[in-house]
Design an enzyme around this catalytic site. Structure first.
Site, PDB file in Angstrom:
ATOM      1  N   GLU A 137       0.823  -1.222   0.000  1.00 34.89           N
ATOM      2  CA  GLU A 137       0.000   0.000   0.000  1.00 34.89           C
ATOM      3  C   GLU A 137       0.855   1.270   0.000  1.00 34.89           C
ATOM      4  O   GLU A 137       0.522   2.255  -0.647  1.00 34.89           O
ATOM      5  CB  GLU A 137      -0.914  -0.019   1.229  1.00 34.89           C
ATOM      6  N   ASP A 138       1.945   1.249   0.720  1.00 34.74           N
ATOM      7  CA  ASP A 138       2.674   2.506   0.979  1.00 34.74           C
ATOM      8  C   ASP A 138       4.107   2.564   0.448  1.00 34.74           C
ATOM      9  O   ASP A 138       4.800   3.558   0.667  1.00 34.74           O
ATOM     10  CB  ASP A 138       2.713   2.775   2.495  1.00 34.74           C
TER      11      ASP A 138
HETATM   12  N1  LIG Z   1      -3.337   7.437  13.976  1.00 41.35           N
HETATM   13  C1  LIG Z   1      -2.226   7.646  13.241  1.00 41.35           C
HETATM   14  N2  LIG Z   1      -2.152   7.105  11.988  1.00 41.35           N
HETATM   15  C2  LIG Z   1      -1.028   7.330  11.267  1.00 41.35           C
HETATM   16  C3  LIG Z   1       0.045   8.100  11.785  1.00 41.35           C
HETATM   17  N3  LIG Z   1       1.029   8.135  10.843  1.00 41.35           N
HETATM   18  C4  LIG Z   1       0.596   7.404   9.810  1.00 41.35           C
HETATM   19  N4  LIG Z   1      -0.640   6.922  10.028  1.00 41.35           N
HETATM   20  C5  LIG Z   1      -1.430   6.095   9.097  1.00 41.35           C
HETATM   21  O1  LIG Z   1      -2.509   6.878   8.589  1.00 41.35           O
HETATM   22  C6  LIG Z   1      -3.598   5.992   8.234  1.00 41.35           C
HETATM   23  C7  LIG Z   1      -4.876   6.619   8.748  1.00 41.35           C
HETATM   24  O2  LIG Z   1      -5.030   7.880   8.185  1.00 41.35           O
HETATM   25  P1  LIG Z   1      -6.117   8.147   7.060  1.00 41.35           P
HETATM   26  O3  LIG Z   1      -6.087   9.591   6.711  1.00 41.35           O
HETATM   27  O4  LIG Z   1      -7.433   7.581   7.538  1.00 41.35           O
HETATM   28  O5  LIG Z   1      -5.677   7.255   5.825  1.00 41.35           O
HETATM   29  P2  LIG Z   1      -4.659   7.554   4.640  1.00 41.35           P
HETATM   30  O6  LIG Z   1      -3.280   7.665   5.232  1.00 41.35           O
HETATM   31  O7  LIG Z   1      -4.836   6.331   3.782  1.00 41.35           O
HETATM   32  O8  LIG Z   1      -5.085   8.813   3.948  1.00 41.35           O
HETATM   33  C8  LIG Z   1      -3.322   4.632   8.828  1.00 41.35           C
HETATM   34  O9  LIG Z   1      -3.038   3.783   7.714  1.00 41.35           O
HETATM   35  P3  LIG Z   1      -3.187   2.188   7.771  1.00 41.35           P
HETATM   36  O10 LIG Z   1      -2.269   1.638   8.819  1.00 41.35           O
HETATM   37  O11 LIG Z   1      -3.026   1.718   6.369  1.00 41.35           O
HETATM   38  O12 LIG Z   1      -4.627   1.876   8.292  1.00 41.35           O
HETATM   39  P4  LIG Z   1      -6.107   2.360   7.853  1.00 41.35           P
HETATM   40  O13 LIG Z   1      -6.501   3.378   8.847  1.00 41.35           O
HETATM   41  O14 LIG Z   1      -6.000   2.938   6.455  1.00 41.35           O
HETATM   42  O15 LIG Z   1      -6.899   1.131   7.914  1.00 41.35           O
HETATM   43  C9  LIG Z   1      -2.093   4.893   9.734  1.00 41.35           C
HETATM   44  O16 LIG Z   1      -1.187   3.815   9.813  1.00 41.35           O
HETATM   45  C10 LIG Z   1      -0.064   8.656  13.102  1.00 41.35           C
HETATM   46  O17 LIG Z   1       0.808   9.334  13.605  1.00 41.35           O
HETATM   47  N5  LIG Z   1      -1.216   8.402  13.776  1.00 41.35           N
END
Ligand SMILES: Nc1nc2c(ncn2[C@@H]2O[C@H](COP(=O)(O)OP(=O)(O)O)[C@@H](OP(=O)(O)OP(=O)(O)O)[C@H]2O)c(=O)[nH]1
Ligand SMILES: [Mn+2]
Length: 193
Positions: free
Chosen positions: A69-70
């Site tokens: 994904e990233d």
């Molecule tokens: N809470 C938080 N999240 C952070 C931080 N840094 C990076 N993230 C990542 O951001 C995602 C959630 O933010 P969103 O705005 O909802 O999603 P996006 O990054 O896809 O735009 C998560 O992705 P993901 O792991 O792929 O999970 P998902 O929420 O997309 O399922 C999370 O891992 C942080 O400091 N705090």
């Protein structure tokens, strides 16, 4: 030595090393700019230490869950390095980033109940980690409403993952029922009653 004959600790180390290289330039969204790799390692740590999950494929997939994904990682690469099962679990945990964000979020809710047991474990641990991050310190550019929406949405996703691990379910339930988060120095319930 064929991949399956490598002892589990070596297989997990290989996944950690691979993910660390792939995420090496990325940072979390917190004010400290925490290295991104802390997140996938932490997700596997939650599985082992809080969910009592010892399945090597699930642990490897947890470490690798955000690589496609990233980063520039392909599913073929994952299959070559870690085999078909790990590839499949990661695929189940990977959003299609070509879709609009609202559609991706909707699909996570819709598809959660259809996922394999191991993908459900990774999804629950992923959400636990992200919710704890949000409780501690939401990303600087997130509005209060965006934080609240994330808790509500995460609950819909993890409700679809129920039935495979009571310990992880209880951790999530505690957050939704009685957890709080801090925003601009003020405390709020994760889910407003
Ligand atoms: N809470 C938080 N999240 C952070 C931080 N840094 C990076 N993230 C990542 O951001 C995602 C959630 O933010 P969103 O705005 O909802 O999603 P996006 O990054 O896809 O735009 C998560 O992705 P993901 O792991 O792929 O999970 P998902 O929420 O997309 O399922 C999370 O891992 C942080 O400091 N705090
Ligand atoms: Mn993640």
């Amino acid at each position: 030595m064929s991949k399956t004959s490598i002892p589990p600790v070596g297989q997990l180390l290989h996944a950690i090393h691979f993910a660390a290289l792939k995420h090496s330039t990325q940072r979390r969204k917190d004010s400290a700019g925490t290295p991104y790799i802390n997140h996938p390692i932490g997700v596997a740590h939650i599985l082992w230490y809080e969910g009592d999950v010892q399945d090597i494929g699930a642990l490897q997939a947890a470490v690798l869950h955000d690589t496609v994904e990233d980063t520039d990682t392909s599913f073929e690469e994952l299959e070559l390095e870690f085999g078909n099962e790990v590839r499949q679990i990661v695929a189940e945990c990977t959003d299609d980033k070509t879709l609009p964000k609202a559609e991706r979020k909707r699909l996570q809710v819709e598809n959660a109940p259809k996922k394999s047991d191991k993908a459900k474990l990774v999804k629950m641990a992923d959400k636990i980690y992200n919710l704890r991050d949000l409780q501690r310190e939401p990303p600087a550019d997130w509005t209060l409403d965006r934080v609240r929406e994330y808790f509500l949405w995460a609950q819909k996703v993890t409700d679809g993952c129920r039935g495979v691990n009571g310990k992880l379910e209880n951790i999530l339930e505690d957050i939704y029922q009685s957890g709080t988060f801090v925003y601009n120095g003020k405390q709020y319930p994760c889910i407003a009653k």
